[in-house]
Design an enzyme around this catalytic site. Structure first.
Site, PDB file in Angstrom:
ATOM      1  N   ASP A 152      -2.213  66.963 102.876  1.00 43.40           N
ATOM      2  CA  ASP A 152      -2.088  65.668 103.519  1.00 43.40           C
ATOM      3  C   ASP A 152      -2.326  64.607 102.427  1.00 43.40           C
ATOM      4  O   ASP A 152      -2.807  64.935 101.334  1.00 43.40           O
ATOM      5  CB  ASP A 152      -3.137  65.556 104.628  1.00 43.40           C
TER       6      ASP A 152
ATOM      7  N   ASP B  95      -7.636  66.395 106.151  1.00 41.41           N
ATOM      8  CA  ASP B  95      -8.933  65.817 106.517  1.00 41.41           C
ATOM      9  C   ASP B  95      -9.132  65.674 108.010  1.00 41.41           C
ATOM     10  O   ASP B  95     -10.226  65.345 108.463  1.00 41.41           O
ATOM     11  CB  ASP B  95      -9.055  64.409 105.905  1.00 41.41           C
TER      12      ASP B  95
ATOM     13  N   ASP C 158      -3.493  60.722 103.102  1.00 40.32           N
ATOM     14  CA  ASP C 158      -4.585  59.789 103.367  1.00 40.32           C
ATOM     15  C   ASP C 158      -5.895  60.529 103.621  1.00 40.32           C
ATOM     16  O   ASP C 158      -5.966  61.416 104.469  1.00 40.32           O
ATOM     17  CB  ASP C 158      -4.244  58.913 104.581  1.00 40.32           C
TER      18      ASP C 158
END
Length: 541
Positions: free
Chosen positions: A60, A339, A62
């Site tokens: 991922d 995250d 961000d």
């Protein structure tokens, strides 16, 4: 010149080479400090994972590859959302003066849209701490609301704060309730939540927030100089790398250019690190729905539908089945690093055989705090073990005292026996008071230590991964769904790309050693030939 040792026979039958003194000396040999991986930078293992079996590693963007300056980004989202609520939704101007308190919000909290409360749960969904606005909810009220029936977070009533992006939502919810109710106004908690949600979504969706970030990337992003070497190390180990992000191509390009371009001479552009780049992925829908995959043109706008995946190009959308088909690798040969406990980790587990690694930015400060409080934690563990032993002795003494009282009350005792039993009873009562005093003091000390350790870290919510003696719900979900977890992607630089990440053998309570005392005496104990009669019956002999 010393004679070198004879070579070992790698084909020899298994023996006890692990007990060899030479091996033990080798393992005990100190290493230079730079060879030791700092605890805060280690990768932690919930489920065995052999990196030599992984062919494709995805990320991922961000809060995973791109580490944000949390305070700056959260304050920006908070302020933009407040401004929109005042200008577009009719909230009073006083709301616009509220300031963001980063300490008051952590991941793993739950917002109750029915009561206006925010609370933290342990792994059993037991509510441990609760606030209404900024005020702690009285214990009796918390018990009435959240402990008399099971909490189901799937109900529309609740919203779980499981991402760092969502922290400003919880802060806004609490602060606006505190302000408006402090002025005597009645608050519709459900509508307040929906207004916050709609406003914060809008400032993300319409590009307002991201345009501000793009204009000052150095203010909002941490440039981790070990990220490039970590990705290079994985590529050098024969892994293919891909990027799978919900951010659109223009924002992705700006952020990735800032954090990776020029870090290593072998990779002049961030795109050189990755074999596939998919933007606008729409996770978690990417893992469950079927959607078209589009090419992204040189102008970073969506072009025609893609029929293949080419290195150096950008794509948008798509789905799991299409991705695995086009890349030619799937199942447990893929490791995905993200995250978001739901969008990146849990949803991946439910929809695929991909292995997972969760990035938990909160690990580094929390581990640093725990290391500074190592002595207090050791004392806490010692006292908890001692308290369990004292509790057993208390049960044993109460049972013995009850047995003596019954005999003294009900039996016709021979001469001298009553005096002997009375003396034994006095001794037992004295010991019982000692034990009660010990457990009372141990409880007080344990409570004080827990308060110092937890509330010293965060005076409102304590440790992120714990709630009292239990794992927090957030910590438990990481343990349940993430094969690995660590504080940042660049921690892979400390490990071989062929690393065998091994988890410790799981132990249930019955597998852990420890004595338990039987308080009911020999009549309830296993029969043993020649065993000593209970001390509580010796006076009747």
């Amino acid at each position: 010149m010393a004679t070198p040792p004879a070579p070992l026979d790698a084909t020899a039958s298994p023996g006890r080479a692990y007990d060899d003194p030479e091996l033990q000396a080798l393992l005990a040999r100190p290493h230079p400090g730079h060879r030791e991986v700092p605890r805060a930078r280690q990768i932690f293992v919930n489920r065995n994972l052999r990196m030599d079996k992984v062919e494709l590693v995805g990320f991922d963007m961000d809060y995973t590859l791109a580490i944000y300056q949390l305070r700056h980004l959260e304050e920006l989202a908070f302020e933009l959302t407040l401004a929109r609520m005042v200008s577009q939704l009719g909230y009073p101007p006083a709301v616009g003066s509220i300031r963001y308190d980063a300490e008051f919000v952590i991941r793993g909290l739950v917002m109750d849209k029915q009561t206006g409360n925010i609370f933290k749960m342990d792994r059993h969904n037991h509510c441990g701490r609760c606030y209404h606005g900024r005020r702690p909810l009285p214990h009796e009220e918390m018990r009435r609301l959240y402990r008399d029936e099971k909490i189901h977070l799937s109900l529309p009533r609740f919203a779980w704060i499981d991402t760092l992006f969502a922290l400003p939502e919880a802060a806004l919810f609490a602060e606006i309730i505190e302000l408006l109710e402090g002025q005597g106004q009645r608050v519709d908690y459900g509508k307040l939540y929906e207004d916050i949600r709609e406003s914060i979504d809008t400032v993300h969706r319409d590009g307002t927030l991201k345009e501000i970030v793009k204009r000052d990337l150095a203010r909002y992003l941490v440039k981790d100089l070990e990220l490039g070497p970590a990705l290079h190390k994985l590529r050098s180990g024969g892994k293919k790398l891909f990027l799978l992000t919900n951010s659109l191509a223009d924002y992705t390009d700006a952020v990735m250019t800032h954090i990776l371009d020029g870090v290593l001479p072998e990779y002049p552009s961030w795109r050189n690190y990755f074999d596939v780049v998919i933007t606008g992925a729409g996770k978690p829908g990417f893992f469950a729905d079927r959607r078209p995959l589009f090419e992204v043109g040189p102008d970073l706008a969506r072009a025609g539908e893609a029929r293949s995946l080419e290195r150096g190009r950008l794509y948008e959308g798509g789905d799991l089945a299409t991705f695995e088909k086009l890349v030619g690798i799937g199942g447990d040969r893929v490791l995905y690093v993200g995250d978001h406990i739901y969008g990146d980790i849990l949803r991946t587990k439910r929809s695929s055989l991909w292995r997972t690694c969760m990035i938990v930015q909160e690990l580094e400060p929390e581990l640093a705090w725990l290391e500074r409080n190592e002595a207090g934690l050791a004392e806490l563990g010692r006292l908890e073990e001692l308290r369990a032993r004292v509790d057993d002795e208390l049960s044993l003494h109460r049972t013995g005292l009850n047995a003596l009282d019954r005999r003294l009350d009900r039996e016709a005792l021979p001469p001298g026996a009553r005096e002997e039993l009375d003396a034994e009873r006095r001794q037992l009562k004295h010991e019982l008071e000692q034990l009660r005093h010990a457990v009372r003091d141990a409880n007080a000390r344990i409570e004080a230590l827990q308060g110092q350790i937890e509330e010293g870290y965060n005076r409102y919510w304590g440790l992120t991964f714990k709630e009292g003696n239990e794992n927090s719900r957030f910590g438990e979900q990481i343990e349940d769904y993430a094969c690995l977890y660590t504080s940042r992607v660049s921690n892979f630089v400390f490990y071989s790309p062929m690393q065998y990440f091994r988890s410790l053998r799981a132990a249930m309570p019955h597998e852990r050693q420890g004595h338990r005392l039987n308080p009911y005496g020999d009549e309830h104990a296993p029969a043993v030939a020649g065993s000593r009669p209970s001390k509580w019956s010796k006076a009747s002999r």
